[in-house]
Design an enzyme around this catalytic site. Structure first.
Site, PDB file in Angstrom:
ATOM      1  N   LYS A  54       0.838  -1.204   0.000  1.00 41.50           N
ATOM      2  CA  LYS A  54       0.000   0.000   0.000  1.00 41.50           C
ATOM      3  C   LYS A  54       0.873   1.255   0.000  1.00 41.50           C
ATOM      4  O   LYS A  54       0.557   2.245  -0.660  1.00 41.50           O
ATOM      5  CB  LYS A  54      -0.926  -0.002   1.232  1.00 41.50           C
ATOM      6  CG  LYS A  54      -2.047  -1.046   1.153  1.00 41.50           C
ATOM      7  CD  LYS A  54      -2.790  -1.220   2.491  1.00 41.50           C
ATOM      8  CE  LYS A  54      -3.826  -2.334   2.411  1.00 41.50           C
ATOM      9  NZ  LYS A  54      -4.544  -2.570   3.683  1.00 41.50           N
ATOM     10  N   GLN A  98      -4.175  -1.389   9.934  1.00 40.06           N
ATOM     11  CA  GLN A  98      -4.198  -2.701   9.291  1.00 40.06           C
ATOM     12  C   GLN A  98      -4.765  -3.762  10.245  1.00 40.06           C
ATOM     13  O   GLN A  98      -4.381  -3.843  11.401  1.00 40.06           O
ATOM     14  CB  GLN A  98      -2.776  -3.081   8.846  1.00 40.06           C
ATOM     15  CG  GLN A  98      -2.676  -4.371   8.051  1.00 40.06           C
ATOM     16  CD  GLN A  98      -3.381  -4.321   6.698  1.00 40.06           C
ATOM     17  OE1 GLN A  98      -3.478  -3.270   6.078  1.00 40.06           O
ATOM     18  NE2 GLN A  98      -3.882  -5.450   6.238  1.00 40.06           N
ATOM     19  N   ASP A 121     -10.682   3.337   4.948  1.00 45.58           N
ATOM     20  CA  ASP A 121     -11.179   1.957   4.830  1.00 45.58           C
ATOM     21  C   ASP A 121     -12.716   1.925   4.865  1.00 45.58           C
ATOM     22  O   ASP A 121     -13.322   0.908   4.547  1.00 45.58           O
ATOM     23  CB  ASP A 121     -10.669   1.105   5.998  1.00 45.58           C
ATOM     24  CG  ASP A 121      -9.386   0.353   5.676  1.00 45.58           C
ATOM     25  OD1 ASP A 121      -9.247  -0.101   4.534  1.00 45.58           O
ATOM     26  OD2 ASP A 121      -8.541   0.228   6.588  1.00 45.58           O
TER      27      ASP A 121
HETATM   28  N1  GUN Z   1      -6.965  -6.564   6.538  1.00 46.69           N
HETATM   29  C1  GUN Z   1      -7.503  -7.291   5.534  1.00 46.69           C
HETATM   30  N2  GUN Z   1      -8.162  -6.495   4.681  1.00 46.69           N
HETATM   31  C2  GUN Z   1      -8.035  -5.241   5.145  1.00 46.69           C
HETATM   32  C3  GUN Z   1      -8.500  -3.976   4.696  1.00 46.69           C
HETATM   33  O1  GUN Z   1      -9.178  -3.830   3.677  1.00 46.69           O
HETATM   34  N3  GUN Z   1      -8.174  -2.919   5.469  1.00 46.69           N
HETATM   35  C4  GUN Z   1      -7.437  -3.038   6.592  1.00 46.69           C
HETATM   36  N4  GUN Z   1      -7.170  -1.938   7.286  1.00 46.69           N
HETATM   37  N5  GUN Z   1      -6.988  -4.186   7.043  1.00 46.69           N
HETATM   38  C5  GUN Z   1      -7.297  -5.275   6.306  1.00 46.69           C
END
Ligand code: GUN
Length: 287
Positions: A54, A98, A121
């Site tokens: 990311k 995350q 998110d």
């Molecule tokens: N862990 C798995 N998928 C995601 C996501 O889309 N966002 C975040 N922050 N953590 C994740």
């Protein structure tokens, strides 16, 4: 005839190109750089890779990313203190915590603490509520990526029967909301299936569009798919045979009309939507 492959990787690259141009324009107009703060607590190796990717994406499109790494034994209060600081920091436009979080930390409590204006998110209850009401501020990245894939590949959703396998807050629930919402990439009739659904195959065989976010390797097999259906695989699993999805790709591609590969399908689009949400957050911060 084998299904047409929906190339999420190529589409994500095209979206990143668009975002790079829009980011450059934003920077020129505002003299500020859209900035994502990523919070990584603990040492889950998969999370480590996700966050690294990311951040690389941010760099590629000209955005800034700042990583906040916390040890696995971080307390809930420490994490909340960091979020409070990031909420106040005007140089930070998006905050990504995350998941999964280390044991003992209540996920809901953390996600609710993120400012809804920086919640790229779209996990905050306010943003979930807005999505349900059809006036989203941010759209959750994975379902947003799936919807963009359908729209940009010219796949009609209006009046179609979409079946979603999975009822998670991150994918299944918002996916069903988006597919049934009014407008482009929506207007579908939606069935949500899950681990307690009786006779899953009877439902999936009715699907014009089948979105699989079940979290079980290769669980959707050819006999569960209507000939010509659009099959979107959200799963990703590291196995002895390499990375596989929730769909048994080799058999299902012989039946489906369109199918996403794993890797190179939904994953890259999810990441592109995070960038889009970060740019949206930066733009909204001026409004
Ligand atoms: N862990 C798995 N998928 C995601 C996501 O889309 N966002 C975040 N922050 N953590 C994740």
């Amino acid at each position: 005839m084998a299904a047409q492959i929906l190339d999420g990787k190529a589409m994500a690259q095209a979206i990143q190109q668009e975002l790079a141009e829009q980011t450059a324009e934003y920077i020129q107009n505002t003299a500020t750089v859209p900035t994502l703060a990523a919070v990584l607590a603990g040492d889950d190796p998969a999370s480590d890779v996700y966050v690294r990717n990311k951040r690389k994406d941010c760099e590629r499109v000209g955005m800034e990313s700042v990583l906040h790494r916390l040890p696995a034994e971080t307390s809930e209060d420490d994490l909340l203190a960091l979020i409070a600081k990031l909420n106040k920091d005007q140089a930070v436009h998006g905050i990504l915590v995350q998941l999964p979080l280390p044991k003992g930390i209540r996920e809901q409590r953390i996600l609710q603490a993120i400012s809804p204006n920086k919640d790229v998110d779209a996990f905050h209850p306010e943003n979930v509520g807005r999505l349900v009401q059809g006036r989203p501020r941010f759209v959750p990245c994975t379902p947003y990526g799936v919807q963009q894939l359908l729209i940009r590949c010219g796949i009609e959703t209006a009046g179609k029967h979409a079946v979603v396998i999975g009822r998670s807050d991150i994918v299944g629930k918002p996916m069903a909301i988006l597919l049934s919402a009014r407008g482009a990439g929506g207007d579908a009739t939606v069935t949500i299936c899950h681990s307690r659904t009786a006779d899953l195959a009877a439902h999936t065989r009715q699907a014009d569009i089948l979105v699989v976010a079940a979290g079980r390797p290769k669980m959707v097999t050819a006999d569960m798919v209507k000939p010509g259906a659009v099959v979107v695989d959200v799963g990703i699993h590291r196995t002895e045979q390499g990375l596989v999805g929730d769909v048994d790709f080799d058999s299902v591609r012989e039946v489906a009309g369109y199918i996403t590969p794993v890797p190179g399908g939904v994953g890259p689009l999810t990441r592109a939507m995070l960038l889009l949400n970060t740019l949206t957050a930066a733009r909204e911060s001026l409004a």
